[in-house]
Design a protein around this motif. Structure first.
Motif, PDB file in Angstrom:
ATOM      1  N   ALA A  18       0.820  -1.205   0.000  1.00  0.00           N
ATOM      2  CA  ALA A  18       0.000   0.000   0.000  1.00  0.00           C
ATOM      3  C   ALA A  18       0.856   1.258   0.000  1.00  0.00           C
ATOM      4  O   ALA A  18       1.956   1.280   0.561  1.00  0.00           O
ATOM      5  CB  ALA A  18      -0.935   0.006   1.204  1.00  0.00           C
ATOM      6  N   LEU A  19       0.335   2.278  -0.632  1.00  0.00           N
ATOM      7  CA  LEU A  19       0.904   3.623  -0.608  1.00  0.00           C
ATOM      8  C   LEU A  19      -0.131   4.513   0.048  1.00  0.00           C
ATOM      9  O   LEU A  19      -1.274   4.588  -0.411  1.00  0.00           O
ATOM     10  CB  LEU A  19       1.213   4.097  -2.030  1.00  0.00           C
ATOM     11  CG  LEU A  19       1.813   5.500  -2.182  1.00  0.00           C
ATOM     12  CD1 LEU A  19       3.153   5.599  -1.463  1.00  0.00           C
ATOM     13  CD2 LEU A  19       1.974   5.843  -3.661  1.00  0.00           C
ATOM     14  N   SER A  20       0.252   5.184   1.133  1.00  0.00           N
ATOM     15  CA  SER A  20      -0.746   5.816   1.985  1.00  0.00           C
ATOM     16  C   SER A  20      -0.308   7.189   2.465  1.00  0.00           C
ATOM     17  O   SER A  20       0.853   7.402   2.816  1.00  0.00           O
ATOM     18  CB  SER A  20      -0.996   4.907   3.201  1.00  0.00           C
ATOM     19  OG  SER A  20      -1.657   5.582   4.233  1.00  0.00           O
ATOM     20  N   SER A  21      -1.269   8.114   2.496  1.00  0.00           N
ATOM     21  CA  SER A  21      -1.043   9.401   3.157  1.00  0.00           C
ATOM     22  C   SER A  21      -1.830   9.473   4.459  1.00  0.00           C
ATOM     23  O   SER A  21      -2.042  10.559   5.000  1.00  0.00           O
ATOM     24  CB  SER A  21      -1.454  10.561   2.236  1.00  0.00           C
ATOM     25  OG  SER A  21      -2.845  10.547   1.969  1.00  0.00           O
ATOM     26  N   ALA A  22      -2.260   8.326   4.961  1.00  0.00           N
ATOM     27  CA  ALA A  22      -3.069   8.268   6.183  1.00  0.00           C
ATOM     28  C   ALA A  22      -2.298   8.821   7.371  1.00  0.00           C
ATOM     29  O   ALA A  22      -1.075   8.677   7.470  1.00  0.00           O
ATOM     30  CB  ALA A  22      -3.489   6.829   6.463  1.00  0.00           C
ATOM     31  N   VAL A  23      -3.028   9.424   8.310  1.00  0.00           N
ATOM     32  CA  VAL A  23      -2.401   9.952   9.514  1.00  0.00           C
ATOM     33  C   VAL A  23      -1.844   8.823  10.380  1.00  0.00           C
ATOM     34  O   VAL A  23      -0.894   9.012  11.143  1.00  0.00           O
ATOM     35  CB  VAL A  23      -3.407  10.828  10.293  1.00  0.00           C
ATOM     36  CG1 VAL A  23      -4.546   9.992  10.851  1.00  0.00           C
ATOM     37  CG2 VAL A  23      -2.719  11.613  11.389  1.00  0.00           C
ATOM     38  N   TYR A  24      -2.412   7.627  10.238  1.00  0.00           N
ATOM     39  CA  TYR A  24      -1.915   6.438  10.937  1.00  0.00           C
ATOM     40  C   TYR A  24      -1.618   5.385   9.874  1.00  0.00           C
ATOM     41  O   TYR A  24      -2.506   4.979   9.131  1.00  0.00           O
ATOM     42  CB  TYR A  24      -2.969   5.917  11.914  1.00  0.00           C
ATOM     43  CG  TYR A  24      -2.546   4.733  12.762  1.00  0.00           C
ATOM     44  CD1 TYR A  24      -2.066   4.914  14.056  1.00  0.00           C
ATOM     45  CD2 TYR A  24      -2.635   3.435  12.270  1.00  0.00           C
ATOM     46  CE1 TYR A  24      -1.696   3.826  14.840  1.00  0.00           C
ATOM     47  CE2 TYR A  24      -2.254   2.346  13.048  1.00  0.00           C
ATOM     48  CZ  TYR A  24      -1.782   2.546  14.326  1.00  0.00           C
ATOM     49  OH  TYR A  24      -1.413   1.472  15.094  1.00  0.00           O
ATOM     50  N   GLY A  25      -0.381   4.952   9.772  1.00  0.00           N
ATOM     51  CA  GLY A  25      -0.007   3.978   8.764  1.00  0.00           C
ATOM     52  C   GLY A  25       0.282   4.614   7.423  1.00  0.00           C
ATOM     53  O   GLY A  25      -0.095   4.085   6.375  1.00  0.00           O
ATOM     54  N   GLY A  26       0.957   5.756   7.442  1.00  0.00           N
ATOM     55  CA  GLY A  26       1.291   6.437   6.205  1.00  0.00           C
ATOM     56  C   GLY A  26       2.562   5.895   5.577  1.00  0.00           C
ATOM     57  O   GLY A  26       3.348   5.204   6.213  1.00  0.00           O
ATOM     58  N   GLY A  27       2.763   6.188   4.290  1.00  0.00           N
ATOM     59  CA  GLY A  27       3.974   5.781   3.587  1.00  0.00           C
ATOM     60  C   GLY A  27       3.751   4.557   2.723  1.00  0.00           C
ATOM     61  O   GLY A  27       2.623   4.194   2.377  1.00  0.00           O
TER      62      GLY A  27
END
Length: 272
Positions: free
Chosen positions: A46-55
């Motif tokens: 996954a590629l993520s900009s989430a505040v929790y579990g980003g990157g």
């Protein structure tokens, strides 16, 4: 409208709290009192900009968590970790998003081709809509409030506006194979579609009256199975590709559906 959990949250049919994907066997999205949970049968890239579990991470779950409009906290990741613990969910291999959108306005759409399957799950709130590229109030990494590049006042280390919930949260689940570059390209296409949806819906930046391109706290998670060996490795996801066109349409449509649902709810309840 593709609002699979509307009847669940409106208490019409309390057993309608699960949506099973038709394009990704074993992937399902479930509705809970305070969150939407999407789960895959195994960990994926996954590629993520989430505040929790980003990157760039490995995950098997994505959570979209409701908070009210008065939510203020200097440590959202801690809050999400506390909630995961309360729900007896493992705190690793997952991403957490925050939203003030009513969860019954969650929109889901899917698309399948010979090359891939795609599920898009979106909540769209625009109370803090903003236009990228225009002059507006911003905050630096230390929490200084700035106007036109000049520090105007000192506030808390994490500003209230930094995590003001409104937020367009997008989950994209792609059952197929993509290069890392194509994943970045896919995010780019999704953001373009988001801006187009807001423009067509007439959403404005409240500070300057210009057409909004997003909100100040938008987040996106793209999860890719990388497991369909009988499908081609996708290297591009721009708007001229089958992949990019599908992403654009699903993101555009789910944002529009979620915004329409919120607008109708406000009209029914005489909300401003």
């Amino acid at each position: 409208m593709a609002l699979p959990f509307y009847n669940y949250y409106s208490h019409v049919q309390k057993d309608q709290n699960e949506y099973r994907s038709s394009v990704w066997p074993g992937l399902y999205v479930s509705a809970h009192e305070r969150h939407i949970k999407a789960s895959s049968p195994s960990a994926v890239t996954a590629l993520s900009s989430a505040v929790y579990g980003g990157g760039m991470i490995e995950l098997d779950r994505i959570f979209n968590i409701y908070v009210d409009r008065h939510y203020r906290c200097d440590d959202p990741p801690r809050d999400i970790a506390d909630l995961l613990s309360e729900w007896q969910e493992p705190q690793d291999q997952c991403a957490g998003l925050l939203t003030a959108v009513r969860l019954e306005h969650t929109a889901i759409q899917e698309y399948e081709s010979d090359e891939f399957g795609l599920l898009c799950c979106t909540t769209a709130g625009v109370s803090n809509a903003a236009r990228a590229g225009s002059a507006r109030t911003v905050f630096d990494a230390a929490g200084n409030k700035m106007n036109n590049g000049t520090v105007s006042q000192r506030i808390e280390k994490v500003s209230a506006s930094t995590y003001t919930p409104g937020t367009i949260n997008i989950m994209l689940w792609m059952n197929g194979r993509m290069t890392a570059g194509a994943m970045v390209n896919a995010v780019q296409t999704a953001v373009e579609a988001k801006a187009a949806a807001l423009a067509d819906f007439g959403v404005m930046d409240s500070e300057n009256g210009l057409t909004a391109t997003g909100t100040t706290t938008d987040a996106l998670v793209l999860a890719v199975s990388q497991a369909a060996v009988d499908r081609p490795l996708i290297s591009y996801a721009g708007t001229a590709t089958v992949m990019g066109a599908a992403i654009g349409r699903l993101v555009y449509d789910t944002i529009t559906e979620s915004l329409q649902a919120a607008q109708e709810w406000k009209e029914r309840n005489n909300k401003q």
